[in-house]
Design an enzyme around this catalytic site. Structure first.
Site, PDB file in Angstrom:
ATOM      1  N   SER A  74      72.315  47.306  43.706  1.00 46.20           N
ATOM      2  CA  SER A  74      72.802  46.162  44.491  1.00 46.20           C
ATOM      3  C   SER A  74      74.264  45.800  44.330  1.00 46.20           C
ATOM      4  O   SER A  74      74.758  44.951  45.066  1.00 46.20           O
ATOM      5  CB  SER A  74      71.964  44.928  44.178  1.00 46.20           C
ATOM      6  N   LYS A 126      77.727  35.848  43.263  1.00 51.28           N
ATOM      7  CA  LYS A 126      76.441  36.031  43.951  1.00 51.28           C
ATOM      8  C   LYS A 126      75.522  34.872  43.605  1.00 51.28           C
ATOM      9  O   LYS A 126      75.466  34.450  42.440  1.00 51.28           O
ATOM     10  CB  LYS A 126      75.821  37.357  43.504  1.00 51.28           C
ATOM     11  N   SER A 183      71.697  44.312  47.391  1.00 55.72           N
ATOM     12  CA  SER A 183      71.440  42.945  47.777  1.00 55.72           C
ATOM     13  C   SER A 183      72.653  42.024  47.650  1.00 55.72           C
ATOM     14  O   SER A 183      72.654  40.924  48.209  1.00 55.72           O
ATOM     15  CB  SER A 183      70.324  42.384  46.907  1.00 55.72           C
TER      16      SER A 183
HETATM   17  N1  GLN Z   1      67.627  47.650  46.924  1.00 59.29           N
HETATM   18  C1  GLN Z   1      66.917  47.670  45.679  1.00 59.29           C
HETATM   19  C2  GLN Z   1      65.732  46.741  45.773  1.00 59.29           C
HETATM   20  O1  GLN Z   1      65.509  46.242  46.804  1.00 59.29           O
HETATM   21  C3  GLN Z   1      67.840  47.265  44.555  1.00 59.29           C
HETATM   22  C4  GLN Z   1      68.048  45.816  44.496  1.00 59.29           C
HETATM   23  C5  GLN Z   1      68.965  45.391  43.387  1.00 59.29           C
HETATM   24  O2  GLN Z   1      69.658  46.194  42.771  1.00 59.29           O
HETATM   25  N2  GLN Z   1      68.924  44.112  43.095  1.00 59.29           N
HETATM   26  O3  GLN Z   1      65.027  46.525  44.853  1.00 59.29           O
END
Ligand code: GLN
Length: 488
Positions: A179, A80, A155
């Site tokens: 994420s 990532k 994400s």
């Molecule tokens: N979807 C969650 C957010 O937008 C989690 C994101 C993540 O785990 N990086 O914060």
């Protein structure tokens, strides 16, 4: 394409063929690169592929892979794009870091690299890992290989889609609120978020430091255990790294769950959960019972407040962490008449709308006069959630729930409604607040033919138990569906 080329196999299988001398790392790399060439124009998982580097590394690690001493040697991986890689652009999916080339490797990649792993490239993600659909990337969305009109989740959407499409054998992501697990669920792969502090965060470009974890995307639970064995263990470069020795997590995969107490999270099978998700998870729970586990209901009474607490704590930490992008030290700089104007223009042009929303929310929650009412209150809720888990784990060994209330949704469907988007993580966020490990495994397809993810959660440092249960259930479910795109 058929779904059974080298790039579609598990790392476990590839490793044994490497050790037998049947295949070489170069053949695996060529298989992945070919798949990227054929499919990534549609999937768009990669922001920066590194094919030349991968080919060169494959030759260099051939002997190490044959020796079989390292579980990751000779097996290609995608990272990532929030994980720093020395000499390779690391953008965080943001304009502000579009041309940033880090001078150092994150610890996670440094350990894999030392073990003979091969980097295929850096994957797309929501900007600074803020999002649940990958649509917040400054470089465009990723498409879910199961249905190109749907999101891969976020994400870490690029990493999840790459593994699902056979573009990488496995991948790393990060999980601050879900994420890794949520995109794993939406893409039909295995996603592990370990205990907070088990994998070093050094070189993970910070979003919310008290919640951020590095996690893995794999095609099997055994592969996740293999990767974790290399990634885990104390790192002096991260002050929150746990004082745990690295260990072999594959050793606990006995297939045995007889007598284990499994708690089904009551709050997670009610309102708002799609029928296809509910029935997939329910029938997997029945199978677990069939394997000899004792199943009961458990409540996490404060889980209802987890989302609200998270959306105060994560933005607060983000507003502080992202203050460093000031146009002075690294990344984008938009000139101005004085330094203040330069900073305002840089941040105005460099950050996308969701990142700006989080910075504003966080700055507000931390400001004098509101701090106690918002941030302080959220921290108290966090403590209540930690206690909920402690109570639940007094009666149960592991907890089970859906990973996400829905399967993959259509691109564009939730972009105008941040709250609907935030709800994607309602079942994953509590584990981040409590720091406990959790894993998502595919447990079937819904009526649209999209994968459903089941989440298992264990107490702090309960990875061995977590992986054991997940592995046993994975074998029992024998989920072997492949995206239509891959079948060709
Ligand atoms: N979807 C969650 C957010 O937008 C989690 C994101 C993540 O785990 N990086 O914060």
């Amino acid at each position: 394409m058929s779904g059974d080329e080298l790039c579609d196999l598990t790392a476990t299988e590839l490793r044994s063929r490497l050790v037998e001398g049947e295949i070489s790392p170069s053949e695996i790399v060529e298989s992945c690169l070919h798949r990227i060439e054929v499919l990534d124009g549609q999937v768009r998982a990669f922001l920066t592929p590194t094919p030349d580097l991968a080919r060169e590394r494959a030759r260099a690690v051939a002997e190490l892979a044959r020796a079989g001493t390292s579980p990751v040697a000779g097996i290609p991986i995608a990272l990532k794009d929030v994980l720093t890689t020395r000499g390779i652009r690391t953008t965080c999916g943001s304009r502000i870091l579009e041309t940033y080339v880090p001078p150092y490797d994150c610890t996670a990649w440094a350990r894999l690299s030392a073990g003979g792993s091969i980097l295929l490239g850096k994957t797309n993600c929501d900007e600074f890992a803020m999002g649940s659909s990958n649509e917040n990337s400054a470089f465009g969305p990723v498409h879910n290989p199961w249905n190109l009109d749907t999101v891969p989740g976020g994400s870490s959407g690029g990493s999840a889609a790459a593994v699902a499409a056979g573009e990488a054998v496995w991948a790393l992501g990060t999980d601050t609120g879900g994420s890794v697990r949520q995109p794993a669920a939406l893409c039909g792969v295995v996603g592990l978020k370990p205990t907070y502090g088990l994998i070093s965060r050094y070189g993970l470009i910070a979003f919310a430091s008290s919640l951020d974890t590095v996690g893995t995307f794999t095609r099997s639970v055994r592969d996740a255990a293999m990767l974790l064995s290399v990634l885990g263990g104390r790192d002096p470069m991260d002050a929150t790294s746990l004082d745990q020795p690295a260990r072999d997590y594959t050793a606990s995969l006995s297939g045995e769950v007889r007598g284990l107490r499994v708690g089904v999270v009551r709050e997670a099978l009610g309102e708002g959960v799609e029928p296809g998700v509910r029935s997939g998870v329910r029938s997997a729970i029945d199978r677990l019972e069939g394997l000899g586990a004792t199943v009961g209901e458990v409540s996490l009474p404060h889980a209802d407040y987890a989302l609200s607490a998270y959306y105060l704590i994560a933005p607060s930490e983000c507003s502080s962490n992202l203050a460093r992008y000031d146009g002075v030290r690294y990344g984008l700089r938009v000139p101005g008449e004085d330094s203040m104007q330069m900073m305002m223009r840089t941040r105005g042009a460099g950050f996308g709308p969701e990142v700006k929303r989080r910075i504003m929310l966080g700055t507000y929650a931390l400001s004098a006069g509101y701090y106690e009412a918002y941030y302080g209150q959220a921290q108290k809720v966090r403590t209540l959630i930690i206690r909920d888990y402690e109570r639940a784990f007094a009666s149960f060994d592991v907890l089970v729930s859906p990973t996400s209330p829905t399967t993959a949704f259509r691109i564009g469907e939730r972009t105008d409604d941040p709250l609907a988007m935030y709800l994607s993580d309602v079942f994953t966020i509590p584990a981040n607040l409590a720091g406990v490990p959790a894993i998502s495994i595919p447990c079937g397809l819904d009526e649209k033919g999209l994968p459903v993810g089941l989440q298992l959660t264990a107490p702090v440092l309960g990875e061995e138990l977590l992986l054991r249960v997940a592995d046993a259930l994975e074998h029992e479910l024998a989920f072997d569906a492949v995206p239509g795109l891959v079948r060709g």
